[in-house]
Design an enzyme around this catalytic site. Structure first.
Site, PDB file in Angstrom:
ATOM      1  N   LYS A  89      14.611  97.120  83.485  1.00  0.00           N
ATOM      2  CA  LYS A  89      13.150  97.041  83.531  1.00  0.00           C
ATOM      3  C   LYS A  89      12.730  95.708  84.120  1.00  0.00           C
ATOM      4  O   LYS A  89      13.218  94.653  83.699  1.00  0.00           O
ATOM      5  CB  LYS A  89      12.588  97.170  82.092  1.00  0.00           C
ATOM      6  CG  LYS A  89      11.074  97.153  82.050  1.00  0.00           C
ATOM      7  CD  LYS A  89      10.509  98.532  82.335  1.00  0.00           C
ATOM      8  CE  LYS A  89       9.039  98.522  82.686  1.00  0.00           C
ATOM      9  NZ  LYS A  89       8.791  98.311  84.135  1.00  0.00           N
ATOM     10  N   LYS A 113      13.450  87.760  78.369  1.00  0.00           N
ATOM     11  CA  LYS A 113      12.059  88.086  78.074  1.00  0.00           C
ATOM     12  C   LYS A 113      11.985  89.465  77.428  1.00  0.00           C
ATOM     13  O   LYS A 113      11.353  89.658  76.388  1.00  0.00           O
ATOM     14  CB  LYS A 113      11.280  88.093  79.400  1.00  0.00           C
ATOM     15  CG  LYS A 113       9.796  88.283  79.248  1.00  0.00           C
ATOM     16  CD  LYS A 113       9.123  88.663  80.565  1.00  0.00           C
ATOM     17  CE  LYS A 113       9.395  87.690  81.689  1.00  0.00           C
ATOM     18  NZ  LYS A 113       8.428  87.870  82.811  1.00  0.00           N
ATOM     19  N   LYS A 125      14.913  93.163  88.367  1.00  0.00           N
ATOM     20  CA  LYS A 125      13.821  92.676  89.222  1.00  0.00           C
ATOM     21  C   LYS A 125      14.082  93.148  90.638  1.00  0.00           C
ATOM     22  O   LYS A 125      15.229  93.408  91.003  1.00  0.00           O
ATOM     23  CB  LYS A 125      13.780  91.141  89.213  1.00  0.00           C
ATOM     24  CG  LYS A 125      12.435  90.575  89.593  1.00  0.00           C
ATOM     25  CD  LYS A 125      11.516  90.579  88.404  1.00  0.00           C
ATOM     26  CE  LYS A 125      10.113  90.169  88.749  1.00  0.00           C
ATOM     27  NZ  LYS A 125       9.337  89.896  87.524  1.00  0.00           N
ATOM     28  N   ASP A 165       4.535  92.864  90.344  1.00  0.00           N
ATOM     29  CA  ASP A 165       4.678  91.408  90.203  1.00  0.00           C
ATOM     30  C   ASP A 165       3.792  90.856  91.322  1.00  0.00           C
ATOM     31  O   ASP A 165       2.889  91.572  91.793  1.00  0.00           O
ATOM     32  CB  ASP A 165       6.155  90.993  90.335  1.00  0.00           C
ATOM     33  CG  ASP A 165       6.416  89.572  89.818  1.00  0.00           C
ATOM     34  OD1 ASP A 165       6.537  89.392  88.609  1.00  0.00           O
ATOM     35  OD2 ASP A 165       6.458  88.628  90.636  1.00  0.00           O
TER      36      ASP A 165
HETATM   37  N1  GLU Z   1       6.493  91.383  86.656  1.00  0.00           N
HETATM   38  C1  GLU Z   1       6.187  91.299  85.251  1.00  0.00           C
HETATM   39  C2  GLU Z   1       7.097  90.282  84.593  1.00  0.00           C
HETATM   40  O1  GLU Z   1       7.435  89.295  85.201  1.00  0.00           O
HETATM   41  C3  GLU Z   1       6.151  92.659  84.579  1.00  0.00           C
HETATM   42  C4  GLU Z   1       7.387  93.472  84.645  1.00  0.00           C
HETATM   43  C5  GLU Z   1       7.233  94.891  84.123  1.00  0.00           C
HETATM   44  O2  GLU Z   1       6.160  95.252  83.697  1.00  0.00           O
HETATM   45  O3  GLU Z   1       8.239  95.616  84.160  1.00  0.00           O
HETATM   46  O4  GLU Z   1       7.455  90.377  83.455  1.00  0.00           O
END
Ligand code: GLU
Length: 451
Positions: A89, A113, A125, A165
């Site tokens: 994710k 995170k 990512k 993002d």
């Molecule tokens: N890009 C966001 C982050 O840095 C959200 C990622 C997501 O919702 O999967 O956490």
């Protein structure tokens, strides 16, 4: 040589020239020293050596036609970093600075995170060096379709669930989703950050900004304080910044700045959200300078007038600060200036916005410092709530999602704060967040066997 520095040295050798990735990994490794002194199982199971190595890094060609009929080529990435706690994710970033190093640093941060949210999601990512600036809507659509034409074979609702993002919002998610559906015939929760009409969650748009403010609220509460009457500086003018400002205003603080790649606004009376949203949410990428048309008393400073290498936002006197733009946007000098001007709290809405030297300044001063991987976890947390709604074919009310978000942010704060205390590092949320997240992933990796 100690075990940790030995691992880091090998890591550096295999990831040569990947500055951001090395920076992110070093920060985590530095926090783990005290854990490894107490616990032997992680070393015995080579958790560290395994966790810094992505399970998989996919790079691919993205070829598309621009409006002039010319073929353009970009590079696409997806790092599927760690699937121990759940399906991969993490967001997709479209920005010219995107490289393997940037994607790996973001994917690595995402593991920790996501673990802190307490929800079943692994870390990933992706993105591309495609620059959405100045592109027509049709070009954005063709690029997104081309990007998904390769990505679709690597993702799925129970495999890997990308999201937005920098440079990827609701519009891009729509074009990506449409292409996934055409290619696979599946109507499933394969992406998050979707629009409400076709499977999106209420409060997902607000989640990262609101979450970062909720995190700050928890830090303040621990010191018997609240937002009332506090002046805030915020960097950025995207989703995260806008909803950080909105929540700050709702809770009684005055946010006086916002910024983009071209300059920044200082509005002493407090940023007028309606004006900012009108400028930035229309998709036309208007200059922040146009804010002055409605708010002539405000001040606009262009990047070209900034003092060398500095983001001028950080020179505005404030009580609390919310870096919500991008990595390494706040350096040691900025950190010192913030302290000098009386700032006592930092909550990071962006990923790794403070340089390591800036973080040291905050920690040495003992001010409230919420590192990105804890403070900005609200976005991905609500993404997981979107996955849960999709899987159950239900949708929840705004308040239901927002209340869960508040609870998740409070839990993240508690975990980071209590873990810091357990290791005699009271208030050091960098150490607390890193150890708490590492233990979860590490313990689960041990339980799942060597792979
Ligand atoms: N890009 C966001 C982050 O840095 C959200 C990622 C997501 O919702 O999967 O956490």
């Amino acid at each position: 040589m100690s075990y940790l520095s030995d691992v880091y040295e090998r890591f550096q050798r295999t990831n040569k020239n990947e500055t951001e990735f090395c920076q992110a990994a070093k920060e985590v490794l530095d926090s783990l020293d005290i854990l490894f002194q107490k616990e032997n199982k992680y070393q015995k199971n080579a958790i560290l050596e395994r966790i810094v190595e992505p399970e998989r890094l996919i790079t691919f060609r993205v070829a598309w036609f621009d409006d002039a009929g010319k073929i353009q080529v970009n590079r696409g990435f997806r790092v599927q970093f760690n699937s121990t706690l759940g399906p991969y994710k993490g967001g997709l970033r479209f920005h010219p600075s995107v490289s393997a190093s940037i994607i790996k640093f973001l994917g690595f941060e995402q593991i920790f995170k996501n673990a802190l949210t307490g929800l079943p999601i692994g870390g990933a990512k992706g993105g591309s060096d495609f620059d959405p600036k100045g592109k027509s809507d049709a070009e954005i659509m063709r690029f997104c379709q081309a990007f998904m034409s390769e990505l679709y074979r690597h993702i799925g609702a129970c495999i890997d669930v990308p999201a937005g993002d920098i440079g990827v919002g609701g519009r891009e998610i729509g074009y990506l989703y449409g292409q996934y559906k055409r290619l696979t015939g599946l109507y499933e929760g394969v992406l998050t950050g979707k629009k409400l009409l076709w499977g999106g969650s209420l409060a997902r748009t607000e989640a990262t900004g609101y979450g970062s403010v909720y995190f700050a609220q928890n830090m303040l509460k621990d010191r018997y304080q609240d937002f009332e009457g506090k002046t805030a500086v915020v960097s950025g003018a995207g989703n995260v910044a806008i909803y950080t400002i909105e929540k700050l205003q709702q809770l009684g603080a005055k946010a006086v700045t916002c910024s983009d790649s071209r300059g920044f606004i200082y509005d002493e009376q407090g940023i007028d959200l309606a004006t900012l949203k009108e400028l930035k949410e229309t998709g036309t990428n208007q200059s922040l300078e146009d804010y002055l048309q409605k708010r002539p008393h405000a001040k606009y400073t262009a990047v070209k007038d900034y003092r060398e290498g500095r983001n001028e936002v950080w020179s505005v006197p404030c009580d609390i600060a919310f870096p919500s733009a991008t990595q390494n946007e706040l350096n040691q000098e900025d950190a010192k200036e913030l302290l000098k001007n009386g700032c006592t709290l930092i909550s990071e809405g962006a990923n790794m916005p403070s340089t390591p030297e800036a973080v040291d300044v905050f920690l040495d001063a003992g001010i409230m410092y919420g590192p990105g991987k804890a403070a900005n976890a609200g976005g991905v947390a609500v993404s997981q709530l979107e996955m849960a709604q999709n899987a159950s074919m239900l949708s929840w009310s705004f308040d239901e999602v927002d209340n869960k978000l508040k609870e998740i942010m409070a839990n993240i704060y508690q975990q980071a704060a209590s873990t810091a205390e357990e290791f005699d590092k009271k208030h050091n949320l960098v150490v607390g967040a890193n150890i708490a997240a590492f233990r979860k992933v590490g313990d689960a990796m041990i339980e799942q066997g060597v792979y």
